[in-house]
Design a protein around this motif. Structure first.
Motif, PDB file in Angstrom:
ATOM      1  N   MET A  58      56.175   8.243  81.780  1.00  0.00           N
ATOM      2  CA  MET A  58      56.123   9.011  80.536  1.00  0.00           C
ATOM      3  C   MET A  58      56.118   8.033  79.363  1.00  0.00           C
ATOM      4  O   MET A  58      56.905   7.116  79.310  1.00  0.00           O
ATOM      5  CB  MET A  58      57.335   9.939  80.482  1.00  0.00           C
ATOM      6  CG  MET A  58      57.361  10.970  79.393  1.00  0.00           C
ATOM      7  SD  MET A  58      56.223  12.360  79.407  1.00  0.00           S
ATOM      8  CE  MET A  58      56.569  13.237  80.891  1.00  0.00           C
ATOM      9  N   SER A  59      55.212   8.247  78.432  1.00  0.00           N
ATOM     10  CA  SER A  59      55.093   7.410  77.238  1.00  0.00           C
ATOM     11  C   SER A  59      55.584   8.189  76.029  1.00  0.00           C
ATOM     12  O   SER A  59      55.629   9.420  76.056  1.00  0.00           O
ATOM     13  CB  SER A  59      53.641   7.012  77.020  1.00  0.00           C
ATOM     14  OG  SER A  59      53.170   6.284  78.122  1.00  0.00           O
ATOM     15  N   VAL A  97      45.633  12.704  77.883  1.00  0.00           N
ATOM     16  CA  VAL A  97      47.021  12.706  78.336  1.00  0.00           C
ATOM     17  C   VAL A  97      47.324  14.047  79.004  1.00  0.00           C
ATOM     18  O   VAL A  97      46.612  15.022  78.821  1.00  0.00           O
ATOM     19  CB  VAL A  97      48.014  12.477  77.168  1.00  0.00           C
ATOM     20  CG1 VAL A  97      47.792  11.121  76.509  1.00  0.00           C
ATOM     21  CG2 VAL A  97      47.938  13.593  76.140  1.00  0.00           C
ATOM     22  N   ASP A 146      51.018  16.513  80.283  1.00  0.00           N
ATOM     23  CA  ASP A 146      52.466  16.705  80.081  1.00  0.00           C
ATOM     24  C   ASP A 146      52.894  16.349  78.663  1.00  0.00           C
ATOM     25  O   ASP A 146      53.986  15.818  78.437  1.00  0.00           O
ATOM     26  CB  ASP A 146      53.284  15.881  81.090  1.00  0.00           C
ATOM     27  CG  ASP A 146      52.897  16.164  82.532  1.00  0.00           C
ATOM     28  OD1 ASP A 146      52.610  17.336  82.836  1.00  0.00           O
ATOM     29  OD2 ASP A 146      52.861  15.217  83.340  1.00  0.00           O
ATOM     30  N   SER A 204      56.086  12.949  73.708  1.00  0.00           N
ATOM     31  CA  SER A 204      56.051  12.254  74.994  1.00  0.00           C
ATOM     32  C   SER A 204      54.861  12.796  75.778  1.00  0.00           C
ATOM     33  O   SER A 204      54.439  13.942  75.575  1.00  0.00           O
ATOM     34  CB  SER A 204      57.357  12.464  75.758  1.00  0.00           C
ATOM     35  OG  SER A 204      57.555  13.839  76.029  1.00  0.00           O
ATOM     36  N   THR A 236      51.964  11.684  79.391  1.00  0.00           N
ATOM     37  CA  THR A 236      51.535  10.790  80.453  1.00  0.00           C
ATOM     38  C   THR A 236      50.063  10.466  80.219  1.00  0.00           C
ATOM     39  O   THR A 236      49.222  11.377  80.227  1.00  0.00           O
ATOM     40  CB  THR A 236      51.718  11.453  81.835  1.00  0.00           C
ATOM     41  OG1 THR A 236      53.091  11.802  82.000  1.00  0.00           O
ATOM     42  CG2 THR A 236      51.283  10.530  82.959  1.00  0.00           C
ATOM     43  N   GLU A 287      46.217   9.436  80.790  1.00  0.00           N
ATOM     44  CA  GLU A 287      45.250   9.601  81.872  1.00  0.00           C
ATOM     45  C   GLU A 287      43.969   8.871  81.496  1.00  0.00           C
ATOM     46  O   GLU A 287      43.352   9.186  80.472  1.00  0.00           O
ATOM     47  CB  GLU A 287      44.950  11.077  82.109  1.00  0.00           C
ATOM     48  CG  GLU A 287      46.064  11.821  82.796  1.00  0.00           C
ATOM     49  CD  GLU A 287      45.614  13.160  83.354  1.00  0.00           C
ATOM     50  OE1 GLU A 287      44.776  13.825  82.727  1.00  0.00           O
ATOM     51  OE2 GLU A 287      46.106  13.528  84.425  1.00  0.00           O
ATOM     52  N   GLU A 311      48.896   2.909  78.671  1.00  0.00           N
ATOM     53  CA  GLU A 311      50.051   3.439  77.945  1.00  0.00           C
ATOM     54  C   GLU A 311      50.004   2.982  76.492  1.00  0.00           C
ATOM     55  O   GLU A 311      50.247   3.771  75.568  1.00  0.00           O
ATOM     56  CB  GLU A 311      51.342   2.979  78.616  1.00  0.00           C
ATOM     57  CG  GLU A 311      52.591   3.540  77.953  1.00  0.00           C
ATOM     58  CD  GLU A 311      53.853   3.220  78.746  1.00  0.00           C
ATOM     59  OE1 GLU A 311      54.936   3.500  78.186  1.00  0.00           O
ATOM     60  OE2 GLU A 311      53.779   2.709  79.864  1.00  0.00           O
TER      61      GLU A 311
END
Length: 136
Positions: free
Chosen positions: A1-2, A81, A83, A104, A106, A108, A112
Motif C-alpha cells: 500500500m502506498s 491504482v 484499493d 492510500s 496500490t 498497478e 510506487e
C-alpha cells in the motif's frame, strides 16, 4: 500500500473553507480540473468529468460535518491504482485553517514512486487552486 499527502494553510476560517469544499458534489466549485460533478445513489456516488474528458466515479465512504472531513474511494477512473481511499479534511488553525488531502492505494503497472508523485501532484495542485479560490 502506498500513500500520498498534501496540505495547505489558509487565511480563511475552517468554517468558511468547509462551506466551499465540504459538499461531496462541490469539486467544480474550487477545483478547475474537475468542471463537472453529478451525484447518484442518494448522494453517495459522484461522477466527475475532468478537463481532459476522463470520467471518474467515486463513492463516499465516510462523512463528518463535526470533523469537517470526508473519505471516498475510486470505483472507476483512469488512475493506474487499485484499493484507492482518500480523505479531505479541514482543521481550524489559529484564525485560519489547514486543509489536508491524503490517500492510500496500490499501484498497478507503475512504480510506487510514480503513483505517489502522481497523487501528491493532484493533491498539491488541487490545494493550490483552493488557496486561490479562498484568498484570490
Amino acid at each position: 500500500m502506498s500513500n500520498a499527502y498534501a496540505s495547505v494553510e489558509l487565511q480563511a476560517s475552517a468554517e468558511q473553507v468547509w462551506q466551499l469544499i465540504g459538499g461531496f458534489d462541490s469539486l467544480p466549485d474550487w477545483l478547475p480540473f474537475i468542471p463537472q460533478s453529478g451525484l447518484s445513489e442518494g448522494g453517495r456516488v459522484r461522477t466527475l468529468k475532468s478537463v481532459g474528458g476522463d470520467v471518474i466515479i467515486e463513492r463516499l465512504l465516510d462523512f463528518s460535518e463535526s470533523q469537517r472531513s470526508y473519505t471516498y474511494t475510486i470505483l472507476q477512473g483512469p488512475a493506474p491504482v487499485r484499493d484507492y481511499q482518500s480523505t479531505l479534511r479541514v482543521q481550524a488553525q489559529g484564525r485560519g485553517s489547514k486543509v489536508e488531502w491524503f490517500g492510500s492505494f496500490t499501484p498497478e503497472n507503475i512504480s510506487e514512486a510514480e503513483a505517489q508523485a502522481m497523487f501528491e501532484g493532484i493533491y498539491k495542485d488541487g490545494l493550490a487552486a483552493l488557496k486561490q479560490a479562498m484568498e484570490g
